[in-house]
Design a protein around this motif. Structure first.
Motif, PDB file in Angstrom:
ATOM      1  N   ASP A 288       0.825  -1.216   0.000  1.00  0.00           N
ATOM      2  CA  ASP A 288       0.000   0.000   0.000  1.00  0.00           C
ATOM      3  C   ASP A 288       0.856   1.262   0.000  1.00  0.00           C
ATOM      4  OD1 ASP A 288      -2.043  -1.762   0.268  1.00  0.00           O
ATOM      5  OD2 ASP A 288      -2.388  -1.393   2.402  1.00  0.00           O
ATOM      6  N   PRO A 291       1.457   3.471  -3.684  1.00  0.00           N
ATOM      7  CA  PRO A 291       0.345   4.327  -4.112  1.00  0.00           C
ATOM      8  C   PRO A 291       0.170   5.541  -3.191  1.00  0.00           C
ATOM      9  CG  PRO A 291      -0.384   2.031  -3.912  1.00  0.00           C
ATOM     10  CD  PRO A 291       1.042   2.075  -3.507  1.00  0.00           C
ATOM     11  N   GLU A 294       2.943   8.021  -3.846  1.00  0.00           N
ATOM     12  CA  GLU A 294       2.732   8.683  -5.131  1.00  0.00           C
ATOM     13  C   GLU A 294       1.635   9.723  -5.048  1.00  0.00           C
ATOM     14  OE1 GLU A 294       2.253   5.289  -7.747  1.00  0.00           O
ATOM     15  OE2 GLU A 294       4.123   5.851  -8.743  1.00  0.00           O
ATOM     16  N   SER A 295       0.557   9.401  -4.317  1.00  0.00           N
ATOM     17  CA  SER A 295      -0.535  10.370  -4.235  1.00  0.00           C
ATOM     18  C   SER A 295      -0.103  11.583  -3.410  1.00  0.00           C
ATOM     19  CB  SER A 295      -1.802   9.726  -3.672  1.00  0.00           C
ATOM     20  OG  SER A 295      -1.746   9.662  -2.275  1.00  0.00           O
ATOM     21  N   LYS A 298       2.008  13.721  -5.772  1.00  0.00           N
ATOM     22  CA  LYS A 298       1.199  14.395  -6.768  1.00  0.00           C
ATOM     23  C   LYS A 298       0.567  15.646  -6.157  1.00  0.00           C
ATOM     24  CE  LYS A 298      -0.664  11.392  -9.774  1.00  0.00           C
ATOM     25  NZ  LYS A 298      -1.681  10.390 -10.093  1.00  0.00           N
TER      26      LYS A 298
END
Lengths: 494, 174
Positions: A288, A291, A294-295, A298
């Motif tokens: 987990d 992701p 990365e979020s 971003k």
């Protein structure tokens, strides 16, 4: 002092947009006595001052002025407010009402993109050995390749002491630098990352202190963010960590804290990110992590407003009872703080939060002006905070009060409330009320069935049995429910 | 004071949910939770029905008489079609595989618009048509919302549906 800006009536009078009628009166009187004590004002200045006072001292004209200002001078950010009702009944007992606030970037504006200054602080205590550390290193390696040439990165590993794996360095700089550590970091960062070996205890302060030191080196002209990854309880240095977190928040360095597995202190990580309004999260499975990282990246890459805070200047009739941030990530708000940190307005996601107010009993009909005032910076390198204010009028009278709360607001209140009920279970357990806790957990099972989150429902059922039999809940269940309830917002279908 | 009907806790007027047990206490909140539950139930009913594939004649005989009419309009080609079947496969015909969907979008530029061979199915479930995306490459969109793969979504009487990039208007009549 009279402001240069003749169009801003608040500046003309020298008061804040949030000023009360009394403050406006006082400011006007002060101006008059200034004049009486010999400070000369020109006729035009007197005219402006009188006009500003006339408008701002009349609530109706002031509201109109506020709304006109809001329309003609679109701020970089906008606030939208949705209320559970704008007209409340006149009651001799307290009543509740809710405000769902959404802060958005004005669409025409592009995100103010500053390079990122990212610092990763990685726990390498013995418990991280094996898959956990391997996954973390793999994720960090991938993240590293996503950074731009202007961005800077530092990686720290820690157990009971800290080690600088990659010193803070600009990713795209020339390879032959005088600092050999930076040269290696640029040429072969992946080998350096793979050299991290798990052993020793967990002293988060060691890692955090070194991480912050590295972050500070590259903070100028960049948006700084420290991400802590840990799987354990820290050893007796909680207070030092929290003090450091407070300190860096004032410097505009944000913090994210991610707990891996079940054996870390969620309350501590929550407290650690609170001063900067950052995110604390639960990595249940090592997979987990990527992701989530990365979020986060971003979001950080496109911040429309940084270090957003909410001022608590509520009218005397209202008391703020609870607050919960729903977007860009769900996090409870810390109401003891003034102002309340709300983190950053990231990427395309709006900053959304729900507030619950208690209205004191009223004997005569009143109109209450409820101001929402937020402060934010356009970027980490601008010292100046911008203010955005929007107010809404609340009528408390004997009239028709058939309020239909909008469904987005109901969902928001539901999520906040579920989170609080779930936290209450933990409090019950800690204060030695396992029966109350078991009963509450049973009811929560039904609630999760209602929201359609069957995984949380199953976990709650399991934990209610554990509570009934053993008087406690599992550390894993505690985290699954706590962080699962937080992120429920994404799962509630509308 | 208002009282939670589930656990008996008293609350201030205006409260939406119970602070003790989390149940809805305000009429609007109760209606909201009930409506959401009903929507989900409807979707679960659709999910349980296994997606029927072409050539599988389960149900087609017994349900034919009762199925409604599905009217299809392809705006880009100003074409109207009417289909009445228990299972309507939506996609592109593949002569080599001997596959011919009931709603073949090949004549409407299906290939260029990213319609998969087995793109979606529209099934009659006794009360109306439901739409299910069958792992299409470019997705099925109902009123601008991309459908989760394999999940049944009830078609409203009139609906704008996008298969990949091809927009189709569907309407059902009894």
């Amino acid at each position: 002092m009279i402001s240069q800006d003749s169009t801003d009536l608040y500046a003309t009078l020298g008061v804040k947009p949030s000023a009360t009628t009394d403050e406006i009166d006082a400011a006007y009187e002060a101006r008059q006595s200034d004049a009486a004590s010999g400070r000369d004002l020109s006729a035009a200045e007197w005219e402006r001052l009188r006009y500003a006072y006339e408008v701002l001292s009349d609530p109706r004209r002031r509201d109109l002025y506020d709304s006109l200002v809001a329309e003609t001078a679109p701020p970089v950010l906008n606030i939208d407010m949705v209320l559970s009702g704008t007209r409340l009944p006149l009651l001799d007992e307290p009543q509740l009402f809710y405000v769902l606030a959404t802060v958005n970037s004005a669409e025409s504006r592009a995100a103010y993109r500053l390079p990122l200054n990212l610092t990763l602080v990685i726990d390498r205590s013995t418990s991280m050995k094996g898959e956990r550390l391997e996954t973390v290193i793999r994720a960090v390696s991938l993240v590293l390749d996503k950074l731009g040439p202007e961005d800077s990165l530092a990686v720290i590993s820690f157990s009971d002491r800290a080690e600088v794996v990659l010193p803070a360095h600009q990713r795209g700089g020339v390879a032959d630098t005088s600092d050999p550590a930076i040269a290696i970091a640029r040429q072969n960062p992946h080998d350096r990352l793979r050299s991290i070996i798990a052993s020793g205890g967990t002293e988060i302060y060691q890692g955090l202190k070194e991480g912050v030191a590295q972050a500070r080196r590259m903070a100028a002209g960049r948006n700084s963010h420290v991400i802590l990854l840990t799987d354990g309880h820290t050893y007796g240095d909680d207070a030092d960590c929290l003090k450091l977190a407070e300190e860096v928040a004032t410097e505009g360095i944000d913090m994210t804290a991610l707990g891996i597995g079940a054996d870390w202190n969620d309350q501590f990580l929550d407290a650690l990110v609170a001063p900067s309004g950052g995110q604390s999260g639960f990595i249940e499975q090592p997979g987990d992590l990527l992701p989530l990282l990365e979020s986060r990246l971003k979001g950080l890459a496109a911040a429309y407003g940084r270090n957003v805070t909410l001022s608590q200047n509520w009218p005397s009739q209202l008391q703020l009872r609870h607050g919960f941030k729903l977007s860009p990530f769900a996090q409870p708000m810390i109401l003891e703080d003034e102002p309340i940190p709300l983190g950053n307005l990231e990427g395309r996601a709006p900053l959304t939060f729900i507030l619950e107010f208690l209205v004191a009993p009223q004997t005569i009909p009143v109109r209450v002006r409820l101001p929402l005032e937020i402060h934010y910076r356009v970027s980490a390198d601008s010292g100046q905070f911008l203010t955005l204010q929007r107010s809404i009028q609340l009528i408390i009278d004997r009239g028709e009060t058939e309020n239909e709360p909008p469904s987005a607001l109901i969902d928001a209140v539901r999520q906040m409330n579920l989170y609080r009920v779930q936290e209450q279970v933990w409090e019950d357990v800690q204060s030695g009320r396992p029966d109350t806790a078991a009963d509450r957990m049973r009811r929560l099972t039904t609630r999760y069935q209602e929201t359609g989150d069957l995984r949380l429902a199953r976990q709650a059922q399991l934990e209610s049995q554990r509570l009934a039999n053993m008087g406690t809940i599992s550390p894993e269940g505690r985290k699954v429910l706590k962080y699962g309830t937080r992120s429920l917002g994404g799962l509630l279908d509308s | 004071m208002i009282t939670c009907s589930e656990c008996g806790t008293g609350h201030y007027p205006g409260a939406l949910f119970c602070e003790t047990c989390g149940a809805a206490v305000h009429p609007a909140a109760k209606a909201h939770v009930a409506a959401q539950k009903a929507r989900r139930k409807e979707r679960l009913v659709g999910e349980r029905r296994p997606p029927l594939m072409a050539g599988d004649d389960r149900g087609s005989t017994q349900m034919d008489a009762k199925t409604g009419e599905l009217r299809i309009f392809v705006p880009a080609y100003r074409q109207r079609l009417t289909i009445r079947a228990a299972v309507i496969n939506v996609g592109r015909a593949d002569p080599e595989l001997g596959f011919k969907p009931e709603l073949d979008l090949t004549p409407f530029g299906g290939l260029e618009k990213g319609v998969s061979r087995r793109h979606a199915t529209i099934q009659w479930d006794g009360r109306g048509y439901v739409l299910i995306d069958q792992h299409s490459s470019n997705g099925t969109w109902l009123e601008g919302v991309r459908l989760a793969v394999g999940q049944a979504h009830r078609l409203p009487p009139r609906a704008a549906v996008r298969f990949g990039d091809l927009l189709v208007q569907l309407s059902t009549a009894d």
